[in-house]
Write an enzyme that holds these catalytic residues in place. Structure first.
Site, PDB file in Angstrom:
ATOM      1  NE  ARG A 106       1.614  -0.069  -4.884  1.00 29.20           N
ATOM      2  CZ  ARG A 106       0.827  -0.254  -5.925  1.00 29.20           C
ATOM      3  NH1 ARG A 106       0.646  -1.471  -6.438  1.00 29.20           N
ATOM      4  NH2 ARG A 106       0.182   0.730  -6.502  1.00 29.20           N
ATOM      5  CB  ALA A 121      -6.672   2.318  -2.183  1.00 31.21           C
ATOM      6  CD  GLN A 159       4.223   3.715  -6.516  1.00 31.00           C
ATOM      7  OE1 GLN A 159       4.967   4.499  -7.099  1.00 31.00           O
ATOM      8  NE2 GLN A 159       3.801   3.956  -5.292  1.00 31.00           N
ATOM      9  CG  ASP A 182      -4.564   5.959  -2.741  1.00 31.34           C
ATOM     10  OD1 ASP A 182      -4.179   6.370  -3.854  1.00 31.34           O
ATOM     11  OD2 ASP A 182      -4.154   4.903  -2.223  1.00 31.34           O
TER      12      ASP A 182
END
Ligand code: MRU
Length: 343
Positions: free
Chosen positions: A58, A60, A199, A240
Site C-alpha cells: 500500500r 501511492a 499504518q 495519494d
C-alpha cells in the site's frame, strides 16, 4: 503464491518491500507487520491485483510500482495476446481507486507496449524497473528539498505511513522527516496511529524503530492537544492524488490535521512525487474516495464480528483543500500557493 518469513536488516539503506527477480514479484506482506516479516512471491497478474486490493502492498508510489511489475508479469502470461493484456491492465487499474500513481504507471506500461508494437516482456520489465528507480531518485530529491525547510529544533507530526514501505525508496514525508532528523534539525517525531488500519502505529513505527530513530505514536484524537502544546512546528504528510489546483487526497484524517494546524499556527507540508499529481483533475471534488469494508473498523476495535445493529462508514481517504497547505514538495522542488499543476 509462495510465502516466506525473513528478518529485514535493521539499517539497510536500500531496503524495499518490492523486489522483482526472474519474472516473480516479491512483496513484504504489510498486513502482518510489525509482528511478522513475511514475503509473498507472486507470478500472476491476478495475484498482483489482489495484493494491491488487500493491502499486502500500500502507499501511492508503491502500488504504482507494483502495478507496473504486474503489467510485466501479465505480458509474460499473455504471450502475444495484446487484447487480453489490455484487459489485465484494466483489472490492475480497478484494484484501488484513489492513488493516481497506479493509473499513471499502467498508462506508462501501455505506452511502452505501443512503442514496441507488441508484448516485449524484456522491454516491459525494464520499464517497470525504470519506474521503480525513478521513484528512488525522486524520494532523495524530495528529502533534500523538504528537510531544508525545517528549522533546527523542529517537532513534526506525520500521518499514515509514507516511508520505504509506501514507496520505492526512502519515502516521501517520512524521507523528509528522517533526513531532517539526520541533519540535526528535527528533535521530536510524532506518528499518528492512523485508524483503522494503523499504518502509523504498525508501519511508521516499525520503520523508525529499525533505523534507531526515536518517536512517539499518538492517537488521532491527540492532534489538537499536541499542536496546542507547542511540541510540533510542522505537520508533514504524503499524498495519494494532487489535483491541478493543489487540493490533496491523502489518508483519512489528513484534512482534520490541516484544519487543526491552521488554527494553532503549525505549518503543513505535503511531500509527493510528480507521479502523484493528476493534472487532469481540476479540483479535489472529482477525486474518487475509496470506501472499504466496515470490518476494518471492528477489527481495529478488537471485534471479529460486531454485535447485531452496529454499522460504520469507512472512507479511507479525504481531501485537504489547497488553501490549508503551506507547501507541496515534489522532486522538482518546493511549490507554494497559489498552486497550478495543470501541466
Ligand atoms: O491506504 P494506504 O495505506 O495505501 O494509504 C496510504 C497513504 O495515504 C499515504 O499517505 C500516501 O499513499 C502517501 S505514501 C508515500
Amino acid at each position: 503464491m509462495r510465502s516466506m518469513t525473513t528478518r529485514v536488516r535493521r539499517t539497510d539503506p536500500d531496503f524495499s518491500p518490492i523486489r522483482f527477480e526472474e519474472g516473480v514479484l516479491h512483496l513484504l506482506d504489510q498486513r502482518r507487520l510489525p509482528t511478522e516479516e513475511r514475503w509473498l512471491a507472486l507470478d500472476t497478474v491476478d495475484q498482483v491485483a489482489r495484493a494491491i486490493t488487500d493491502l499486502v502492498v500500500r502507499g501511492a508510489p508503491a502500488i504504482g510500482i507494483t502495478a507496473a511489475f504486474g503489467a510485466a508479469i501479465a505480458a509474460r502470461q499473455r504471450g502475444d495476446d495484446i487484447s487480453a493484456w489490455r484487459l489485465d491492465l484494466e483489472r490492475l487499474d480497478r484494484s484501488r481507486p484513489t492513488a493516481v500513481n497506479l493509473a499513471w504507471a499502467t498508462a506508462r506500461m501501455r505506452r511502452k507496449a505501443e512503442t514496441t508494437g507488441r508484448l516485449d516482456v524484456g522491454a516491459l520489465e525494464a520499464e517497470a524497473r525504470a519506474i521503480h528507480a525513478e521513484d528512488v531518485s525522486a524520494n532523495r530529491a524530495m528529502a533534500e528539498a523538504g528537510s531544508a525547510l525545517l528549522d533546527a529544533g523542529s517537532g513534526i507530526l506525520t500521518h499514515c505511513n509514507t516511508g520505504a514501505l509506501a514507496t520505492g525508496g526512502i519515502g516521501t514525508a517520512l524521507g523528509v522527516i528522517v533526513a531532517g532528523y539526520q541533519a540535526g534539525r528535527v528533535d521530536r517525531i510524532f506518528a499518528d496511529e492512523t485508524r483503522p488500519w494503523l499504518q502509523g502505529s504498525r508501519l511508521t513505527a516499525w520503520e523508525l524503530a529499525r533505523q534507531g530513530i526515536p518517536f512517539k505514536v499518538v492517537v488521532e484524537g491527540a492532534a489538537a492537544a499536541l499542536m496546542s502544546s507547542g511540541q510540533v512546528q510542522w505537520v508533514v504528510t504524503g499524498a495519494d492524488r494532487i489535483a491541478a489546483n493543489g487540493d490533496v487526497a491523502n489518508k483519512i484524517g489528513t484534512c482534520s490535521l490541516a484544519v487543526i494546524a491552521r488554527h494553532f499556527n503549525v505549518r503543513f507540508m505535503v511531500v509527493a512525487p510528480s507521479s502523484t499529481v493528476d493534472p487532469y483533475m481540476a479540483t479535489g471534488e472529482g477525486i474518487a474516495i475509496e470506501q472499504r469494508d466496515p470490518s476494518e473498523i471492528w477489527h481495529a476495535a478488537g471485534l471479529d464480528q460486531p454485535p447485531g445493529g452496529f454499522d460504520a462508514w469507512n472512507p479511507v481517504f479525504d481531501v485537504t483543500p489547497a488553501g490549508l497547505i503551506d507547501c507541496i514538495v515534489t522532486e522538482h522542488g518546493v511549490h507554494r500557493p497559489p498552486y497550478d499543476f495543470s501541466n
